[in-house]
Motif scaffolding. Structure first.
Motif, PDB file in Angstrom:
ATOM      1  N   PHE A 458       0.749  -1.164  -0.009  1.00 34.21           N
ATOM      2  CA  PHE A 458       0.009   0.116  -0.041  1.00 34.21           C
ATOM      3  C   PHE A 458       0.967   1.069   0.112  1.00 34.21           C
ATOM      4  O   PHE A 458       0.472   2.401  -0.123  1.00 34.21           O
ATOM      5  N   GLY A 459       2.212   0.980   0.301  1.00 33.42           N
ATOM      6  CA  GLY A 459       2.871   2.218   0.242  1.00 33.42           C
ATOM      7  C   GLY A 459       2.884   3.094   1.633  1.00 33.42           C
ATOM      8  O   GLY A 459       3.064   4.373   1.854  1.00 33.42           O
ATOM      9  N   GLN A 460       2.262   2.281   2.653  1.00 34.04           N
ATOM     10  CA  GLN A 460       2.032   2.932   3.721  1.00 34.04           C
ATOM     11  C   GLN A 460       2.625   2.404   5.088  1.00 34.04           C
ATOM     12  O   GLN A 460       2.778   1.061   5.205  1.00 34.04           O
ATOM     13  N   PRO A 461       3.366   3.001   5.851  1.00 34.02           N
ATOM     14  CA  PRO A 461       4.081   2.489   6.936  1.00 34.02           C
ATOM     15  C   PRO A 461       3.279   2.106   8.207  1.00 34.02           C
ATOM     16  O   PRO A 461       2.234   2.820   8.287  1.00 34.02           O
ATOM     17  N   TYR A 462       3.421   1.230   9.049  1.00 35.35           N
ATOM     18  CA  TYR A 462       2.891   0.688  10.178  1.00 35.35           C
ATOM     19  C   TYR A 462       4.075   0.932  11.173  1.00 35.35           C
ATOM     20  O   TYR A 462       5.067   0.229  11.027  1.00 35.35           O
ATOM     21  N   ILE A 463       3.727   1.537  12.405  1.00 32.40           N
ATOM     22  CA  ILE A 463       4.779   1.058  13.258  1.00 32.40           C
ATOM     23  C   ILE A 463       4.202   0.419  14.576  1.00 32.40           C
ATOM     24  O   ILE A 463       3.015   0.062  14.661  1.00 32.40           O
ATOM     25  N   LYS A 464       5.099   0.020  15.594  1.00 31.45           N
ATOM     26  CA  LYS A 464       4.764  -0.946  16.604  1.00 31.45           C
ATOM     27  C   LYS A 464       4.630  -0.121  17.940  1.00 31.45           C
ATOM     28  O   LYS A 464       5.593   0.696  18.226  1.00 31.45           O
ATOM     29  N   GLU A 465       3.577  -0.457  18.573  1.00 31.51           N
ATOM     30  CA  GLU A 465       3.621  -0.273  20.067  1.00 31.51           C
ATOM     31  C   GLU A 465       3.362  -1.557  21.002  1.00 31.51           C
ATOM     32  O   GLU A 465       2.824  -2.441  20.375  1.00 31.51           O
ATOM     33  N   ASN A 466       4.200  -1.571  22.064  1.00 30.71           N
ATOM     34  CA  ASN A 466       4.248  -2.803  22.741  1.00 30.71           C
ATOM     35  C   ASN A 466       2.859  -2.947  23.731  1.00 30.71           C
ATOM     36  O   ASN A 466       2.467  -3.842  23.965  1.00 30.71           O
ATOM     37  N   TYR A 467       2.226  -1.696  23.841  1.00 25.04           N
ATOM     38  CA  TYR A 467       0.997  -1.753  24.645  1.00 25.04           C
ATOM     39  C   TYR A 467      -0.169  -1.078  23.895  1.00 25.04           C
ATOM     40  O   TYR A 467       0.024   0.041  23.436  1.00 25.04           O
ATOM     41  N   PHE A 468      -1.286  -1.730  23.763  1.00 25.54           N
ATOM     42  CA  PHE A 468      -2.446  -1.141  23.372  1.00 25.54           C
ATOM     43  C   PHE A 468      -3.165  -0.288  24.740  1.00 25.54           C
ATOM     44  O   PHE A 468      -3.359  -0.953  25.707  1.00 25.54           O
ATOM     45  N   THR A 469      -3.160   0.969  24.696  1.00 25.42           N
ATOM     46  CA  THR A 469      -3.579   1.672  25.988  1.00 25.42           C
ATOM     47  C   THR A 469      -4.814   2.013  26.271  1.00 25.42           C
ATOM     48  O   THR A 469      -5.353   2.526  27.195  1.00 25.42           O
ATOM     49  N   GLY A 470      -5.954   1.416  25.345  1.00 26.75           N
ATOM     50  CA  GLY A 470      -7.358   1.839  25.510  1.00 26.75           C
ATOM     51  C   GLY A 470      -7.949   0.596  26.161  1.00 26.75           C
ATOM     52  O   GLY A 470      -9.313   0.544  26.386  1.00 26.75           O
ATOM     53  N   ILE A 471      -7.199  -0.299  26.845  1.00 32.01           N
ATOM     54  CA  ILE A 471      -7.501  -1.399  27.619  1.00 32.01           C
ATOM     55  C   ILE A 471      -8.438  -2.527  26.777  1.00 32.01           C
ATOM     56  O   ILE A 471      -9.203  -2.172  26.076  1.00 32.01           O
ATOM     57  N   SER A 472      -7.898  -3.591  26.636  1.00 28.19           N
ATOM     58  CA  SER A 472      -8.467  -4.582  25.926  1.00 28.19           C
ATOM     59  C   SER A 472      -8.562  -5.982  26.410  1.00 28.19           C
ATOM     60  O   SER A 472      -7.982  -6.394  27.455  1.00 28.19           O
ATOM     61  N   ASP A 473      -9.513  -6.849  25.818  1.00 27.93           N
ATOM     62  CA  ASP A 473      -9.420  -8.193  26.270  1.00 27.93           C
ATOM     63  C   ASP A 473      -8.272  -9.150  26.006  1.00 27.93           C
ATOM     64  O   ASP A 473      -8.197 -10.289  26.442  1.00 27.93           O
ATOM     65  N   LEU A 474      -7.392  -8.689  25.392  1.00 26.44           N
ATOM     66  CA  LEU A 474      -5.988  -9.177  25.161  1.00 26.44           C
ATOM     67  C   LEU A 474      -5.296  -9.310  26.600  1.00 26.44           C
ATOM     68  O   LEU A 474      -4.257 -10.249  26.735  1.00 26.44           O
ATOM     69  N   SER A 475      -5.657  -8.671  27.522  1.00 28.96           N
ATOM     70  CA  SER A 475      -4.967  -8.783  28.911  1.00 28.96           C
ATOM     71  C   SER A 475      -5.194 -10.206  29.471  1.00 28.96           C
ATOM     72  O   SER A 475      -4.324 -10.515  30.288  1.00 28.96           O
ATOM     73  N   TYR A 476      -6.202 -10.832  29.068  1.00 29.51           N
ATOM     74  CA  TYR A 476      -6.492 -12.372  29.416  1.00 29.51           C
ATOM     75  C   TYR A 476      -5.914 -13.553  28.405  1.00 29.51           C
ATOM     76  O   TYR A 476      -6.458 -14.329  28.561  1.00 29.51           O
TER      77      TYR A 476
END
Length: 554
Positions: A458-476
């Motif tokens: 797509f010619g578009q960059p994506y960056i990584k963050e180690n934590y989603f700060t919106g709170i999510s079910d991934l915590s479990y």
């Protein structure tokens, strides 16, 4: 990639997305049940599930007053490797829509109505409205867009012959509340792992991401943790005209709030990322009617987000701050009392108050020491009444903790002012792939591979963050110290094991890396909530398919 997604994936997603958004599914209400019917009807129409009825269903949430369930579907290929796709199907309410409530779940009609009042919005909202590049409506971004993408891919994979690996789709209720859905989904994951002999490679969530740079997407390899400490301040009653004869708990709670709200010492920072500082969610006093006495008690709870702190560490710091605030207030009161005494030509004597801070467990133990078996018997009834209050809707699962403290005080002989601290539900463990010691090679450097794929495609960059700060079910999805966490919660969370529980042992059993890949969304939980069409219909499904292909080695 032998399993290509169709060129017309847009049409498949549209056919799922708009009917899904149309369904009202307010969190913590009976409306959430409607989504279960939607998913079961969807699965029943697919040839794969007609031939494999044991591969889909609903998993009831134990003891749930609304009788909600987790909806699931498993496309079984050959081999044990399994990708878990999770999403939540509940949405927040539409109180902020006011006169536009009738259009909240109808994106096309809502856009027409928003155009009529576009002058009231910010320049960015007006620009997005006029661009035609976004879909507006409750749940469009958070998170029925992500759910629709996942379901459209599951449908595609279900018609693929000789599929390598397995795709497990889970849609949960209650994410916007206390994640009752995901906590039950952990038990389901454990059952399916055993019944179908699955090896969980990764959990992929598709919560929307919010960008700093409009041209740069974000992938998350973890999710922020959350604790909700509660603070109860017991005062000493006196008439408002004799303020130095009593102790006003409101003044102490106010000082604690000032010392903890946005306190950066309670905010974690790792590798250039930081959890948002804490904020208070509720404060009140115990008075139920007007009189000229100061209140006997005041209480409240705050949200503390974590990247690497454990519950015991956060509570230790909260306790230190409370003790410091208590000592400061007593000193300030003595200074003011001395000046007041001088003005009245009266002798001055230091006020009798001393700083005292205890945990809920320590208060409980004191009551037991005072009354022994009688307290234990009565406390059982107190807990039953607390459960009744929550189930009847008379109290929230957070506020009922203060009812428990007040009831315990009937068995406390020392009535001097003090602070009681503890934890209210919910609890979200912090998780991140960077902390997984034995991460499989195929799960390493995922974000870099996604960035390269997106740039090339797509010619578009994506960056990584180690934590989603919106709170999510991934915590479990991952934990490695279940026993230690359980011990910390049992000692500090009054409702743990009764009204609220987390299957920590099962989380440890199904633990796996996690990833969040979702479309760009804006103004989540607001009237102008919206999702980018290009991400929903084109980019995000292809990125998600690429990651699945990569991990299952297609």
């Amino acid at each position: 990639m032998p399993y290509e997604i169709p060129i017309d994936i847009k049409k498949e997603i549209e056919d799922i997305f708009y009917p899904m958004v149309k369904i009202r599914s307010d969190t913590n209400t009976a409306h959430e049940k409607k989504m279960e019917y939607f998913f079961m009807n969807f699965f029943e129409q697919l040839e794969y599930f007609k031939n494999n009825k044991e591969h889909y269903g609903t998993y009831p949430i134990k003891g749930d007053s609304l009788n909600r369930s987790v909806s699931w579907g498993l496309v079984k290929g050959y081999g044990a490797d399994t990708i878990v796709l999770i999403n939540h199907n509940d949405v927040v309410d539409i109180e902020d829509f006011k006169t536009l409530k009738d259009y909240a779940y109808s994106p096309g009609e809502l856009e027409v109505e928003l155009q009529k009042i576009r002058g009231k919005f910010s320049a960015e909202v007006r620009e997005d409205l006029e661009s035609g590049q976004y879909i507006f409506g409750r749940g469009t971004a958070d998170m029925k867009a992500g759910a629709s993408i996942q379901l459209s891919l599951l449908k595609r994979y279900s018609s693929t012959k000789n599929l390598k690996g397995n795709i497990l789709f889970l849609s949960v209720p209650d994410e916007e509340n206390i994640s009752a859905g995901m906590r039950s989904a952990v038990e389901l994951l454990d059952n399916l792992k055993q019944n179908f002999h699955l090896h969980y490679v990764i959990t992929i969530n598709s919560e929307p991401h919010q960008r700093i740079d409009k041209d740069t997407g974000i992938i998350y390899e973890g999710s922020v943790g959350k604790l909700m400490p509660f603070i109860y301040v017991r005062g000493s009653l006196s008439h408002a005209g004799k303020v130095f004869e009593g102790f006003n708990p409101v003044s102490l709670l106010a000082l604690i709030i000032n010392k903890t709200n946005l306190n950066l010492e309670l905010s974690d920072s790792i590798s250039g990322e930081a959890s948002p500082p804490p904020t208070w969610l509720s404060i009140r006093d115990s008075k139920t009617h007007y009189d000229v006495s100061m209140p006997l008690s005041a209480y409240g709870y705050l949200s503390v987000l974590t990247l690497n702190k454990e519950p015991s560490e956060v509570l230790k710091k909260i306790k230190e701050i409370c003790h410091e605030a208590f000592a400061e207030l007593i000193e300030d009161m003595n200074v003011k009392y001395k000046i007041f005494a001088e003005r009245k030509n009266k002798s001055f004597a230091m006020l009798p108050w001393e700083a005292k801070v205890v945990t809920y467990k320590e208060l409980y133990d004191e009551a037991y020491d005072n009354y022994g078996g009688k307290f234990l018997k009565d406390y059982k009834s107190i807990l039953e009444e607390a459960e009744r209050k929550v189930k009847a809707g008379e109290s929230s699962i957070a506020d009922v903790n203060f009812y428990l403290v007040e009831e315990i005080y009937n068995y406390i002989n020392d009535l001097a002012p003090r602070i009681v601290i503890g934890l209210a539900p919910p609890y979200y463990p912090n998780v991140s792939n960077m902390n997984i010691k034995n991460l499989e090679d195929r799960c390493k450097n995922l974000s870099r591979k996604i960035r390269d794929f997106s740039l090339e495609s797509f010619g578009q960059p994506y960056i990584k963050e180690n934590y989603f700060t919106g709170i999510s079910d991934l915590s479990y999805t991952y934990i490695e110290n279940a026993d230690a966490v359980a011990h910390s919660l049992e000692g500090n969370m009054p409702l743990y094991g009764t009204l609220y529980s987390i299957p920590l042992d099962k989380i440890q059993n199904i633990s796996m890396p996690c990833l969040n890949i979702g479309p760009w969304g804006k103004d989540l939980h607001k009237l102008t909530e919206r999702v980018l069409k290009e991400d929903l219909f084109y980019k995000t499904p292809r990125i998600l398919h690429y990651v699945i292909s990569l991990l299952l080695e297609w």
